[in-house]
Write an enzyme that holds these catalytic residues in place. Structure first.
Site, short mmCIF file in Angstrom:
data_model
loop_
_atom_site.label_atom_id
_atom_site.label_comp_id
_atom_site.label_asym_id
_atom_site.label_seq_id
_atom_site.Cartn_x
_atom_site.Cartn_y
_atom_site.Cartn_z
N TYR A 84 -6.19 -0.91 -6.49
CA TYR A 84 -5.75 -2.18 -6.03
C TYR A 84 -5.09 -1.99 -4.55
CZ TYR A 84 -1.41 -1.01 -8.87
OH TYR A 84 -0.43 -0.23 -9.31
N GLU A 85 -4.79 -3.10 -4.08
CA GLU A 85 -4.13 -3.05 -2.70
C GLU A 85 -5.00 -2.61 -1.54
OE1 GLU A 85 -1.85 -4.99 -2.43
OE2 GLU A 85 -0.93 -4.97 -4.26
N GLY A 86 -6.49 -2.53 -1.90
CA GLY A 86 -7.46 -2.29 -1.14
C GLY A 86 -7.92 -0.74 -1.61
N GLN A 132 -9.48 2.20 2.31
CA GLN A 132 -8.25 2.76 2.98
C GLN A 132 -8.88 3.78 4.09
OE1 GLN A 132 -5.06 1.66 2.67
NE2 GLN A 132 -5.99 0.35 0.93
N ARG A 161 0.78 -1.41 -0.04
CA ARG A 161 0.14 0.16 -0.23
C ARG A 161 0.78 1.30 -0.10
NH1 ARG A 161 -4.75 -2.01 4.21
NH2 ARG A 161 -5.94 -3.02 2.51
#
Length: 593
Positions: free
Chosen positions: A433-435, A440, A294
């Site tokens: 992506y990556e959450g 977040q 992230r």
């Protein structure tokens, strides 16, 4: 237009705003000093400019192909990766005992900004290896470290993070991939995964997949997930590669951007795997990888913003149209106030996002290596608080600045041949992506803000007030007032959310505020960072050091940011307090009506 690595800006940000000198003072990095910092940044910049940047359009046009279970990357990518690994760029922050250079994480992030700016699709490959390295460092057995970690650090092999399934998406608790014990300490891994970045390629002989799956007796939901390691080729006891493991890419996704990055649909068909860490704790283990990724994705947002800014500035300096309002003569469009304002805001937001990301890297270094437990706990709180902001706010900046870059080009920006459109297309994945950035924001208000009773957020606000007290040395009037108002808005929003979090009946209010609060923190933190940079620049000028024009630019950059970003924080505060009841009234029928 050619890419030029912003080495001077990166070094300035690390020292003046992120405070990397505090990291050096811990003694944990014996080979680091300011000269090493500059040397690493210059070398990374040179490699990115000369090797990676020329392949950016090649990757966009050619993409990757998947034929008979093997992926071939775009022309030049595999050779570029081998040069990258040979240069030692895959082990900058890795421990010396694993073959790494044991440099600060913050410096590694700064070096990788140049990689992502030059070729974002390429940079995703080593970025995921870095995340795998962190997971194995934290949870791998000594045998796993000996077999896999050293080769990931050297770049001989690459890593992949394997989470998402078609039916699960971001809800990892719904994944169904299984890992059945073989009776010899290994497991048989079965299932399908999607969106696996660099899940297969031709740049290395082996690829190490870090996979989330369920043991046969695992409880349902997220508490029943374990982390497994499966490599493309099985590794024999002597360390050589054996037969192909039983997993393969089914296809590569056809994407809006980052065409040079092979995003694979992977099928695991009884693949041999090893357990990493403890059973049923895979989600917490994977979060070590995810948090590293992230922050790295936040740097991607900065990187693509920097590239789009450079591209737009070059065009604005060359494109002659109309007359200058200042000289009256025919002039390039950079002499029109609206274009110059746009470029100034692009530059200011990029600089602010860079400072937030590199400050998060410094906090991560200090959370591990500060002198005592109290200090390490303080910096861990700052790292936790900043990570979702670095990821979400910086990637939003990446999209916004890339969009503004298209706008500076006018109609030519909408034409693929000018290149501006690629940066916009490439940037758009980073908030997803990556959450996703919404996740977040929920993580920020749901966990990070209140996990220590709000102490990390309050400490951040206190630090901002210290900088605010120094600003009258540089500015009078609006630049100081806007920072004061912004900090007050952030403090009000923080206290409001902490009160709401304490009331179980106000969960909807908290979640309704999440996105606006994250953006508010990012806006104010970005201004705080630029103000710190301006104060540092003033000190350098007073001491008769540095390039006066360049340093004066740092002082002006904060004023641009204060006028164009901090001046709008009241709207963020209003959105924080909108409440969940309002959104509840926006029913499906209302939305569709």
């Amino acid at each position: 237009m050619t890419y030029r690595a912003p080495v001077r800006d990166l070094a300035f940000t690390l020292q003046a705003m992120a405070g990397i000198d505090r990291v050096a003072a811990t003694g944990a990095f014996p080979d680091y000093d300011p000269e090493v910092m500059v040397a690493v940044l210059e070398a990374a910049g040179q490699f990115s400019e000369e090797v990676l940047a020329p392949l950016n359009r090649v990757g966009d046009r050619h993409g990757s192909t998947c034929v008979d279970g093997d992926v071939t990357t775009a022309p030049g990518f595999a050779d570029a990766y081998r040069q990258f690994a040979a240069g030692g760029w895959t082990g900058l922050s890795a421990p010396a005992q694993a073959g790494g250079q044991q440099l600060p994480k913050a410096l590694e992030l700064a070096a990788y900004e140049t990689v992502h700016s030059a070729n974002m699709a390429f940079g995703l490959c080593p970025m995921l290896s870095l995340a795998a390295i962190e997971a194995l460092e934290a949870f791998g057995t000594e045998a796993q470290k000996a077999t896999y970690l050293t080769r990931l650090v050297s770049g001989e092999w690459t890593g992949a993070m394997v989470l998402t399934e078609p039916q699960a998406g971001s809800d990892l608790g719904a994944l169904t991939a299984t890992a059945t014990p073989n009776g010899d300490g290994t497991y048989r891994l079965t299932g399908q995964k999607i969106f696996i970045t660099w899940g297969d390629h031709d740049a290395t002989d082996n690829i190490v997949h870090m996979v989330l799956a369920r043991l046969p007796d695992a409880p349902a939901g997220p508490k029943g997930i374990s982390l497994f390691l499966a490599s493309k080729y099985l590794v024999t006891p002597d360390g050589s590669l054996g037969e192909r493991n039983a997993f393969r890419p089914v296809s590569v996704e056809h994407k809006l951007g980052i065409h040079g990055s092979p995003t694979c649909v992977m099928s695991y068909e009884g693949a041999t795997a090893e357990l990493v860490g403890r059973p049923n704790e895979g989600l917490s283990h994977m979060f070590v990888m995810m948090n590293a990724a992230r922050l790295a994705v936040g740097v991607e947002g900065v990187a693509i913003a920097e590239r789009a800014y450079q591209h737009a500035l070059a065009y604005a300096r060359e494109r002659v149209q109309g007359r200058s309002v200042w000289t009256g003569a025919a002039a390039p469009i950079v002499d029109h106030p609206d274009v110059r304002r746009t470029l100034s805001v692009m530059k200011a937001k990029t600089a602010a996002a860079r400072a937030i990301c590199l400050s998060t890297g410094v906090a991560a270094d200090l959370a591990r290596h500060a002198a005592d437990e109290t200090e390490r706990r303080f910096w861990k709180g700052r790292e936790d608080l900043f990570t979702p902001i670095a990821k979400a706010w910086s990637t939003d900046v990446g999209v916004e600045v890339a969009s503004m870059g298209v706008q500076v080009h006018g109609g030519m920006g909408f034409i693929e041949e000018t290149g501006a459109a690629q940066y916009y297309r490439d940037a758009r994945i980073a908030p997803i992506y990556e959450g996703t950035n919404g996740i977040q924001a929920m993580d920020l208000v749901g966990r990070k803000l209140s996990q220590d009773g709000g102490e990390a957020a309050k400490a951040l606000i206190a630090d901002m007030k210290v900088t605010l007290a120094e600003l009258p040395r540089l500015y009078a009037g609006k630049p100081v007032e806007r920072m004061a108002n912004a900090i007050e808005a952030l403090e009000d929003a923080t206290l409001w959310l902490l009160d709401a979090k304490a009331d179980a009946g106000r969960a909807a209010d908290v979640l309704a505020a999440a996105d606006a609060y994250l953006k508010l923190v990012g806006d104010v933190a970005g201004g705080w960072m630029l103000a710190r940079g301006a104060l540092w620049a003033r000190a350098e000028l007073d001491a008769g050091q540095g390039d006066p024009t360049w340093l004066e630019g740092k002082i002006a950059l904060y004023e641009v940011y204060a006028a164009n970003v901090l001046g709008h924080v009241s709207s963020r505060l209003a959105a924080v307090g909108q409440g969940g009841a309002l959104l509840e009234r926006m029913t499906v029928e209302v939305l569709a009506g």
